[in-house]
Design a protein around this motif. Sequence first.
Motif, short mmCIF file in Angstrom:
data_model
loop_
_atom_site.label_atom_id
_atom_site.label_comp_id
_atom_site.label_asym_id
_atom_site.label_seq_id
_atom_site.Cartn_x
_atom_site.Cartn_y
_atom_site.Cartn_z
N VAL A 57 0.86 -1.18 0.00
CA VAL A 57 0.00 0.00 0.00
C VAL A 57 0.90 1.23 0.00
O VAL A 57 1.81 1.34 0.83
N LEU A 58 0.64 2.16 -0.92
CA LEU A 58 1.42 3.39 -1.02
C LEU A 58 0.71 4.50 -0.26
O LEU A 58 -0.50 4.71 -0.41
N SER A 59 1.47 5.25 0.55
CA SER A 59 0.90 6.32 1.37
C SER A 59 1.69 7.61 1.16
O SER A 59 2.85 7.61 0.73
N SER A 60 1.02 8.72 1.51
CA SER A 60 1.68 10.03 1.44
C SER A 60 1.16 10.88 2.59
O SER A 60 0.25 10.50 3.32
N ALA A 61 1.70 12.08 2.69
CA ALA A 61 1.22 13.03 3.69
C ALA A 61 -0.19 13.52 3.38
O ALA A 61 -0.82 14.17 4.22
N ASP A 62 -0.70 13.23 2.18
CA ASP A 62 -2.05 13.61 1.80
C ASP A 62 -3.07 12.49 2.04
O ASP A 62 -4.28 12.74 1.99
N THR A 63 -2.62 11.28 2.29
CA THR A 63 -3.53 10.16 2.54
C THR A 63 -4.28 10.42 3.84
O THR A 63 -3.67 10.69 4.88
N PHE A 64 -5.63 10.30 3.80
CA PHE A 64 -6.41 10.80 4.93
C PHE A 64 -7.64 9.93 5.19
O PHE A 64 -8.17 9.29 4.29
N SER A 65 -8.07 9.89 6.43
CA SER A 65 -9.37 9.41 6.84
C SER A 65 -9.59 7.95 6.45
O SER A 65 -8.85 7.07 6.89
N ARG B 87 -1.30 -8.05 6.63
CA ARG B 87 -1.60 -8.43 5.26
C ARG B 87 -0.82 -7.61 4.24
O ARG B 87 -0.51 -8.10 3.16
N ALA B 88 -0.52 -6.35 4.55
CA ALA B 88 0.12 -5.47 3.57
C ALA B 88 1.33 -4.77 4.18
O ALA B 88 1.39 -4.54 5.39
N VAL B 89 2.27 -4.43 3.32
CA VAL B 89 3.41 -3.59 3.67
C VAL B 89 3.11 -2.18 3.18
O VAL B 89 2.83 -1.97 2.00
N VAL B 90 3.13 -1.21 4.10
CA VAL B 90 2.86 0.18 3.75
C VAL B 90 4.17 0.85 3.39
O VAL B 90 5.14 0.83 4.16
N VAL B 91 4.20 1.48 2.21
CA VAL B 91 5.41 2.09 1.67
C VAL B 91 5.13 3.56 1.38
O VAL B 91 4.15 3.88 0.69
N GLY B 92 5.97 4.46 1.89
CA GLY B 92 5.80 5.87 1.59
C GLY B 92 5.98 6.74 2.80
O GLY B 92 6.91 6.54 3.60
N GLU B 93 5.08 7.70 2.96
CA GLU B 93 5.17 8.70 4.02
C GLU B 93 4.10 8.47 5.09
O GLU B 93 3.06 7.87 4.81
N PRO B 94 4.34 8.98 6.33
CA PRO B 94 3.26 8.96 7.33
C PRO B 94 2.04 9.72 6.82
O PRO B 94 2.17 10.75 6.14
#
Length: 301
Positions: free
Chosen positions: A207-215, A229-236
């Motif tokens: 799962v790709l995340s960024s500082a804009d990923t929300f809610s 189940r998933a590895v989160v890759v990216g930013e908090p």
Amino acid sequence: MTTSAKLAPAPVIDETVRLLTEHYVFPEIGRQLTGLLQRRFAEGAYDVDGAEELARLVTADLQSVNGDRHLRLKHHADPVSPKQGAATLDAMRRDFDTSLGGAPRVELLDGGVAVVELAPMLFPLEWAAEPLAAALTLASRAQGLIIDLRANRGGDPDTVAFVCSYLLDERTHLNTMHWPGSRQSEQSWSLPHVPGARFGGSKPLYVLSSADTFSAAEELSYDLQQLGRAVVVGEPTRGGAHPCRGWTVHPHLEATVPVGRAVNPVSHTNWEGAGVQPDVPCAAADALDHAHALALARLAG
């Protein structure tokens, strides 16, 4: 009606105070905030020329006590219906129609790894079930899967459960919402059956995340991460865990107030304030390349 005309802030502040008092999930914080808004109003801090500036000032004050990013006075350029939630609903419908139903990208990368981008939000399930089922079924044949949530700003918890259902093998408890006003709770589970084909619960998932990923997009990331189940890759991520509702308090202004509290069954907490912390931290712009490399290495191994 234009938003540049001088407006009377008193009715907006009075209604926002009422909503905080009646609905905010943390009553003690709500009392602090109502006092703050009333004091700032008395000082003349909200004597501004337009709705957009008033929204900015009030939102800053609403978020000044506990940093709740769901708690805000939201400006809308176009007039919105006074019906509860209508402002958000109108904007969502426009975004839904221009984003292929919230799944604007499905692509097969080298090595049999698929990417499904879910953006700009996880739309209400009655709208999104068909396009999401099509996208996730198409990706189900891949050897590895990357879910891109870097540009996803939230949405419907039922849609979170729907997406998770394609990524797990059996019915699984995902989250519990507590509604303090009614002293009730509501559990969220993945579905026993889905339209189309599942990707399943064993193949590599990122799962790709960024500082804009929300809610709700954070919930999707957090649920899959906590389940292992998933590895989160990216930013908090941004750190908004509380479900909220919206009320129109002016033709161009919507007050959004959190009305519940999310509790994960694994961690027994949530991502409020802290955000979802990535397992593999990197700049959001580099997250897809990192996740693809990780997927290829796992498949090769």
